[in-house]
Design an enzyme around this catalytic site. Structure first.
Site, short mmCIF file in Angstrom:
data_model
loop_
_atom_site.label_atom_id
_atom_site.label_comp_id
_atom_site.label_asym_id
_atom_site.label_seq_id
_atom_site.Cartn_x
_atom_site.Cartn_y
_atom_site.Cartn_z
N GLN A 18 0.84 -1.21 0.00
CA GLN A 18 0.00 0.00 0.00
C GLN A 18 0.87 1.25 0.00
OE1 GLN A 18 -3.18 0.16 -0.32
NE2 GLN A 18 -3.79 -1.96 -0.01
N ARG A 21 2.38 1.99 -3.34
CA ARG A 21 1.40 2.56 -4.25
C ARG A 21 1.23 4.07 -4.01
NH1 ARG A 21 -3.83 3.48 -3.53
NH2 ARG A 21 -3.85 2.52 -1.47
N CYS A 42 -4.49 -18.40 5.46
CA CYS A 42 -5.86 -18.92 5.56
C CYS A 42 -6.09 -20.10 4.62
CB CYS A 42 -6.87 -17.81 5.24
SG CYS A 42 -6.53 -16.28 6.11
N THR A 267 1.47 3.57 17.75
CA THR A 267 1.71 3.10 19.12
C THR A 267 1.95 4.33 20.00
OG1 THR A 267 4.11 2.98 18.91
CG2 THR A 267 2.85 1.05 18.17
N TYR A 273 4.38 2.26 14.29
CA TYR A 273 3.02 1.78 14.07
C TYR A 273 2.96 0.27 14.33
CZ TYR A 273 2.62 6.11 11.29
OH TYR A 273 2.61 7.41 10.86
N ASP A 277 -2.21 -9.28 14.12
CA ASP A 277 -2.58 -10.09 15.28
C ASP A 277 -2.09 -9.51 16.61
OD1 ASP A 277 -3.79 -11.81 13.56
OD2 ASP A 277 -2.36 -13.46 13.80
N HIS A 300 -5.45 -6.28 7.19
CA HIS A 300 -5.47 -5.61 5.89
C HIS A 300 -5.99 -4.17 6.00
CE1 HIS A 300 -4.31 -8.84 3.10
NE2 HIS A 300 -4.64 -9.59 4.13
N LYS A 427 -40.37 -12.69 4.30
CA LYS A 427 -39.94 -12.08 5.57
C LYS A 427 -38.67 -12.83 5.92
CE LYS A 427 -43.62 -12.03 8.35
NZ LYS A 427 -44.98 -12.06 8.05
#
Ligand code: FAD
Length: 438
Positions: A18, A21, A42, A267, A273, A277, A300, A427
């Site tokens: 990021q 970019r 994952c 922080t 920063y 997790d 993310h 419904k």
């Protein structure tokens, strides 16, 4: 500007991408103590089971692809000290043993956690964890080399359950050992009956209220005095945050090893920063409760926020978390959103327990979806847990959007759903939950 990133997987690699970019000219270096970067943690269980056919599908980027974007990546390099006063880090090259210093203007910490190991299993060759690509490679090689036909899985969190499913996909007999009587503790004990049935249907040997006390001659001895064959053991019993290297740095770490951060990922120390997790942030809908959600979305989103903050886009903030999570277990979907069960207990609330077909009851394959929702007396949806054979993801995502935009439980009646018999009811499920909240 020189930015150093500690940890090169979910949070770290995303933050670096990021930032590149947004800041084409800034100097970016990633230190990763492991062998690999930017892989899909994952997806690891699903390659073991064969659902993800190609190992390469799990690799999002390599040091070479980052190199092409002018991001330097040093794998097998562990950051062993942080010295914010001098804007320096101490780094150890794990291949050569060389220790050196590196400077930074901005430091991004995304070191994640390491799997906990039961002390009795420390050093046993047959014992594995599944946290990295290296772990997955080791497990798959072990299965092939030792011609594994049966295995023991320890822990019934999402990793234990996903590993169980994927070992069964390889026709490996599984004994699942869990230390208390609550299978899959992310959701309420009274909701997991379908998972217990599925375990039985799949021939999984379930040992609740048991732990492994020792391993001897290929057998695991359990605390309930049983002895079971254990040619391979895979543990999934939680993570310990990798924040020991911050000792003495001045970066605040909680007693649980987490790093508190603000809405920009900052922080307590200037220009440092943290994300992923290890970060301790807050819940979006109940901001006075601290949140540590060890899932991919928070990593993310905070990566994007931090990159933007470094770029000077201060209007982009991390709003807080809902902890939305889901797991597939064979033919069931189970998930939850909101506070943990223990946090709800301290808040005045009422409970809606509702079941309804996930699609029109006259359609083939219709079956019940169940929700247990905890509602504060002002209508705040504090927590909801859901289980069904289908449609849990749609309801969880709808709830996430609803809560995010300030929706209360009673407002669920106004969600105009897409209805046709194969998908829902006029419904809809969440509408009905709303009527029960009015
Ligand atoms: P990680 O991705 O773990 O990266 C941290 C990296 O930092 C590690 O590679 C580590 O080696 C490195 N590191 C640590 N200390 C140092 C140091 N001192 N110096 C240098 N490097 C260091 N989440 C979901 O939302 N949905 C899922 O279905 C899901 N499934 C999962 C399945 C598995 C098997 C696993 C393991 C995780 C899963 N997760 C899932 C969780 C998700 O992958 C994590 O929340 C996410 O990876 C966290 O990102 P992170 O950057 O904090 O940590």
């Amino acid at each position: 500007m020189k930015v150093v990133v500690v940890g090169g997987v979910a949070g770290g690699a995303t933050a670096a991408s990021q930032l590149r970019r947004l800041e084409p000219d800034c100097d970016i270096t990633i230190f990763e103590k492991g062998r690999d970067i930017s892989f899909a943690n994952c997806g690891l269980p699903y390659h073991i089971g064969g659902e993800v056919a190609e190992r390469g599908q799990l690799i999002a980027a390599t040091p070479e692809t980052f190199g092409k974007k002018d991001v330097r990546v040093h794998t097998d390099h562990e950051v062993i000290g942080v010295h914010p006063g001098g804007h320096r880090l101490t780094v150890k090259n794990l291949e050569t043993g060389e220790v050196f210093e590196e400077s930074y203007d901005r430091l991004i910490l995304s070191p994640g956690g390491r799997p906990r190991i039961i002390p009795a299993l420390e050093g046993v060759t047959a014992v594995h964890v599944l946290h990295t690509l290296e772990d997955m490679d080791r497990i798959m090689k072990f299965i092939d080399d030792e011609d594994i036909k049966e295995a023991v899985v320890v822990g019934s969190g999402f990793i234990g359950m996903e590993v169980t499913e994927n070992l069964r996909m390889r026709d490996i007999d599984v004994t699942l050992v869990h230390r208390n009587e609550n299978l899959y503790g992310h959701v309420e004990a009274e909701m997991v009956a379908p998972l217990l049935q599925t375990l039985e249907d799949q021939g999984v040997n379930l040992k609740l209220n048991a732990e492994i006390s020792r391993v001897e001659d290929g057998c695991a001895h359990l605390t309930n005095n049983e002895k079971i064959p254990a040619p391979m053991i895979i543990q999934g019993i939680g993570l310990t945050p990798n924040t020991g290297f911050l000792r003495g740095s001045g970066v605040r770490v909680t007693d649980d090893g987490l790093i508190p951060v603000n809405e920009y990922g900052q922080t307590n120390v200037d220009n440092v920063y943290a994300l992923g997790d290890v970060m301790e942030t807050k819940y979006l809908h109940v901001p006075d409760v601290a949140a540590n959600i060890k899932l991919a979305w928070p990593a993310h989103r905070m990566a994007y926020t931090i990159a933007n903050h470094i770029h000077g886009a201060y209007d982009i903030k991390f709003e807080g978390l809902l902890g939305t999570n889901i797991m597939r277990f064979f033919d069931h979907e189970i998930g939850s959103i909101g506070l943990e069960q223990k946090d709800v207990r301290g808040i005045d609330h009422f409970v809606i327990d509702h079941q309804q077909n996930f699609k029109a009851g006259y359609m083939e394959g219709a079956s019940k979806i169940r929700i247990k929702m905890y509602v504060g007396h002002d209508g705040t949806i504090l927590r909801a847990a859901l289980i069904s054979k289908s449609g849990v993801d749609k309801r969880l995502d709808t709830l996430a959007a609803h809560i995010r935009t300030g929706g209360k439980a009673q407002d669920l009646i106004n969600i105009e759903v897409a209805y046709s018999p194969p998908f829902s009811s006029p419904k809809s499920f969440l509408n009905m939950v709303g009527y029960k909240a009015v």
